[in-house]
Design a protein around this motif. Structure first.
Motif, mmCIF file in Angstrom:
data_model
loop_
_atom_site.group_PDB
_atom_site.id
_atom_site.type_symbol
_atom_site.label_atom_id
_atom_site.label_comp_id
_atom_site.label_asym_id
_atom_site.label_seq_id
_atom_site.Cartn_x
_atom_site.Cartn_y
_atom_site.Cartn_z
ATOM 1 N N LYS A 5 0.784 -1.104 0.011
ATOM 2 C CA LYS A 5 -0.020 -0.065 -0.103
ATOM 3 C C LYS A 5 0.904 1.470 -0.011
ATOM 4 N N LEU A 6 2.001 1.388 0.733
ATOM 5 C CA LEU A 6 2.622 2.369 0.901
ATOM 6 C C LEU A 6 3.300 2.691 -0.616
ATOM 7 N N MET A 7 3.853 1.541 -1.091
ATOM 8 C CA MET A 7 4.721 1.698 -2.435
ATOM 9 C C MET A 7 3.474 2.384 -3.609
ATOM 10 N N LYS A 8 2.260 1.786 -3.578
ATOM 11 C CA LYS A 8 1.208 2.148 -4.349
ATOM 12 C C LYS A 8 0.967 3.715 -4.215
ATOM 13 N N GLU A 9 0.811 4.124 -2.808
ATOM 14 C CA GLU A 9 0.647 5.633 -2.591
ATOM 15 C C GLU A 9 1.869 6.425 -2.973
ATOM 16 N N LEU A 10 3.014 5.926 -2.782
ATOM 17 C CA LEU A 10 4.088 6.686 -3.376
ATOM 18 C C LEU A 10 4.128 6.769 -4.760
ATOM 19 N N ARG A 11 3.604 5.947 -5.524
ATOM 20 C CA ARG A 11 3.592 6.063 -6.966
ATOM 21 C C ARG A 11 2.633 7.032 -7.360
ATOM 22 N N VAL A 12 1.412 7.213 -6.562
ATOM 23 C CA VAL A 12 0.410 7.911 -7.131
ATOM 24 C C VAL A 12 0.723 9.429 -6.735
ATOM 25 N N ARG A 184 16.194 28.281 1.320
ATOM 26 C CA ARG A 184 16.854 28.546 0.051
ATOM 27 C C ARG A 184 16.113 28.257 -1.206
ATOM 28 N N ILE A 185 15.895 29.283 -1.941
ATOM 29 C CA ILE A 185 15.037 29.350 -3.316
ATOM 30 C C ILE A 185 15.629 28.050 -4.284
ATOM 31 N N SER A 186 16.751 27.819 -4.193
ATOM 32 C CA SER A 186 17.549 26.778 -5.021
ATOM 33 C C SER A 186 16.660 25.536 -4.907
ATOM 34 N N PHE A 187 16.554 25.165 -3.721
ATOM 35 C CA PHE A 187 15.836 23.791 -3.598
ATOM 36 C C PHE A 187 14.231 23.482 -3.923
ATOM 37 N N SER A 188 13.948 24.830 -4.245
ATOM 38 C CA SER A 188 12.449 24.885 -4.729
ATOM 39 C C SER A 188 12.475 24.384 -6.348
ATOM 40 N N LYS A 189 13.694 24.119 -6.959
ATOM 41 C CA LYS A 189 13.638 23.510 -8.300
ATOM 42 C C LYS A 189 13.800 22.311 -8.304
ATOM 43 N N ALA A 190 14.088 21.652 -6.996
ATOM 44 C CA ALA A 190 14.161 20.206 -7.018
ATOM 45 C C ALA A 190 12.813 19.430 -7.105
ATOM 46 N N LYS A 191 12.705 18.298 -7.524
ATOM 47 C CA LYS A 191 11.445 17.566 -7.711
ATOM 48 C C LYS A 191 11.179 17.102 -5.997
ATOM 49 N N PRO A 192 10.086 17.417 -5.592
ATOM 50 C CA PRO A 192 9.888 16.876 -4.125
ATOM 51 C C PRO A 192 10.475 15.404 -3.834
ATOM 52 N N SER A 193 10.243 14.528 -4.626
ATOM 53 C CA SER A 193 10.484 13.157 -4.473
ATOM 54 C C SER A 193 11.926 12.939 -4.475
ATOM 55 N N VAL A 194 12.628 13.742 -5.142
ATOM 56 C CA VAL A 194 14.180 13.879 -5.195
ATOM 57 C C VAL A 194 14.880 14.301 -4.149
ATOM 58 N N LEU A 195 14.119 15.538 -3.645
ATOM 59 C CA LEU A 195 14.693 16.391 -2.345
ATOM 60 C C LEU A 195 14.654 15.496 -1.172
ATOM 61 N N ALA A 196 13.308 14.956 -0.970
ATOM 62 C CA ALA A 196 13.090 14.044 -0.056
ATOM 63 C C ALA A 196 13.956 12.816 0.069
ATOM 64 N N LEU A 197 14.330 12.272 -1.037
ATOM 65 C CA LEU A 197 15.296 11.058 -1.069
ATOM 66 C C LEU A 197 16.547 11.331 -0.730
ATOM 67 N N GLN A 220 14.589 4.404 -5.159
ATOM 68 C CA GLN A 220 15.113 4.985 -6.142
ATOM 69 C C GLN A 220 14.605 4.203 -7.489
ATOM 70 N N ARG A 221 14.846 2.827 -7.561
ATOM 71 C CA ARG A 221 14.518 2.014 -8.824
ATOM 72 C C ARG A 221 13.077 2.027 -8.657
ATOM 73 N N HIS A 222 12.210 2.074 -8.136
ATOM 74 C CA HIS A 222 10.797 1.947 -8.161
ATOM 75 C C HIS A 222 10.320 3.350 -8.801
ATOM 76 N N LEU A 223 10.974 4.374 -8.487
ATOM 77 C CA LEU A 223 10.351 5.839 -9.109
ATOM 78 C C LEU A 223 11.136 5.864 -10.334
ATOM 79 N N LYS A 224 12.338 5.447 -10.511
ATOM 80 C CA LYS A 224 12.925 5.584 -11.737
ATOM 81 C C LYS A 224 13.789 7.059 -11.654
ATOM 82 N N ILE A 225 14.219 7.464 -10.579
ATOM 83 C CA ILE A 225 14.997 8.397 -10.367
ATOM 84 C C ILE A 225 16.493 8.224 -10.886
#
Length: 334
Positions: A5-12, A184-197, A220-225
């Motif tokens: 369920k967590l992985m499915k919610e993550l993908r959504v 810092r405004i520079s981190f607003s350019k990062a995708k939320p999923s990537v910044l959190a990871l 990382q592999r699940h989200l294809k980052i």
């Protein structure tokens, strides 16, 4: 079953995050703007976000409120060209909108109190009009997918799969580090999923857990980052946290509220402070009344507390990896 369920919610949430990203062209324009007073600059934006952090701590709001407020602010600033004099009104509008979504209704401060504590010059009606403008431009109706959304999901996934050292992966630390990055405004350019990871990887490297590192690779592999994208933001996060852990950094949660008063008010405060009233003689002996003692204690303890003492402090060094703090100290003394 829970992990599925967590992985499915993550993908959504991963598929939805693109709809809550600030326009990168607008962020680039803010970063390229100099501090000339005619347009919003990165420095003024960062300072306003730090003020939002201080107000969030003062009112006892959740981290979710602060993160959502910053998301609304960045998306609006990247979309609309506003004058610096309107920045305070926009930022407080975003904070109040976020609080009404994430906080319990009884815990949301009134607009009048928010303006008074924030020491702003606009009115309640101004704030209400600005909220309508922000909500209309951003098509805001409810919550948004932010880096905190993924941080909570990553943390739950890590704890559901890990077999050891669960207690070392602190969500409070991760949230504090995220707030530091959002200043810092520079981190607003990062995708939320990537910044959190990136934040998760930073903490896993600090505690040296091979088990959790494998979980991070699985996410990382699940989200294809891409490895390059993750490595880039991991380096940026590490540098930010190193700077933030240094003693030279002024942390928003350590700031005291400074009240700006008129000269007449200052004179009245000074005169009232210097004048010492005549205190009644304290009764002694058998005539002492316990009820009077309790009343006297209540009166003596009813004085106002320093407003700065009510501000929490989640920006202590313990929230940042030890190797970063030691690294910043070495850099400081070199």
């Amino acid at each position: 079953m829970e992990a599925f369920k967590l992985m499915k919610e993550l993908r959504v949430n991963y598929e939805q995050e693109v709809y809550y990203l600030p326009r990168e062209t607008g962020l680039d324009l803010i970063e390229s703007t100099t501090q000339d007073g005619s347009r919003i600059s990165a420095r003024s934006r960062d300072a306003k976000v730090e003020d939002l952090w201080s107000l969030t701590s003062f009112f006892g709001y959740r981290t979710q409120t602060f993160v959502l407020a910053v998301n609304l602010l960045d998306r609006f600033l990247a979309m609309m060209r506003i004058q610096p004099k309107h920045l305070s009104c926009v930022s407080l509008s975003c904070l109040h909108m976020a609080a009404k979504v994430t906080e319990d209704e009884c815990d949301v401060s009134s607009t009048d109190e928010l303006i008074r504590i924030g020491q702003c010059k606009f009115t309640v009606s101004d704030l209400g009009r600005m909220e309508k403008i922000v909500a209309e431009k951003l098509h805001f109706k409810s919550n948004a997918v932010t880096a905190l959304t993924f941080l909570h999901l990553y943390h739950q996934i890590a704890l559901s799969h890990a077999t050891d050292r669960k207690e070392t992966l602190s969500l409070d630390k991760l949230e504090a580090q995220l707030k530091a990055c959002l200043c810092r405004i520079s981190f607003s350019k990062a995708k939320p999923s990537v910044l959190a990871l990136s934040l998760l990887r930073q903490e896993i490297d600090a505690i040296q857990s091979e088990d959790m590192l494998e979980i991070a690779h699985h996410i990382q592999r699940h989200l294809k980052i891409a490895d390059g994208e993750l490595l880039y933001w991991c380096d940026r996060v590490a540098k930010c946290l190193t700077d933030y852990a240094s003693p030279e950094c002024s942390k928003p949660n350590h700031r005291k509220l400074v009240w700006i008063v008129s000269r007449r008010t200052a004179q009245n405060l000074q005169s009232s402070y210097c004048s010492v009233p005549d205190l009644p003689t304290i009764p002694e002996g058998p005539g002492w009344d316990e009820s009077e003692s309790e009343d006297s204690c209540e009166e003596m303890s009813s004085g106002e507390e320093s407003l700065s003492s009510s501000v929490g402090s989640d920006a202590e060094g313990r929230y940042f990896p030890l190797h970063l703090r030691s690294q910043s100290q070495r850099q400081h003394f070199q």
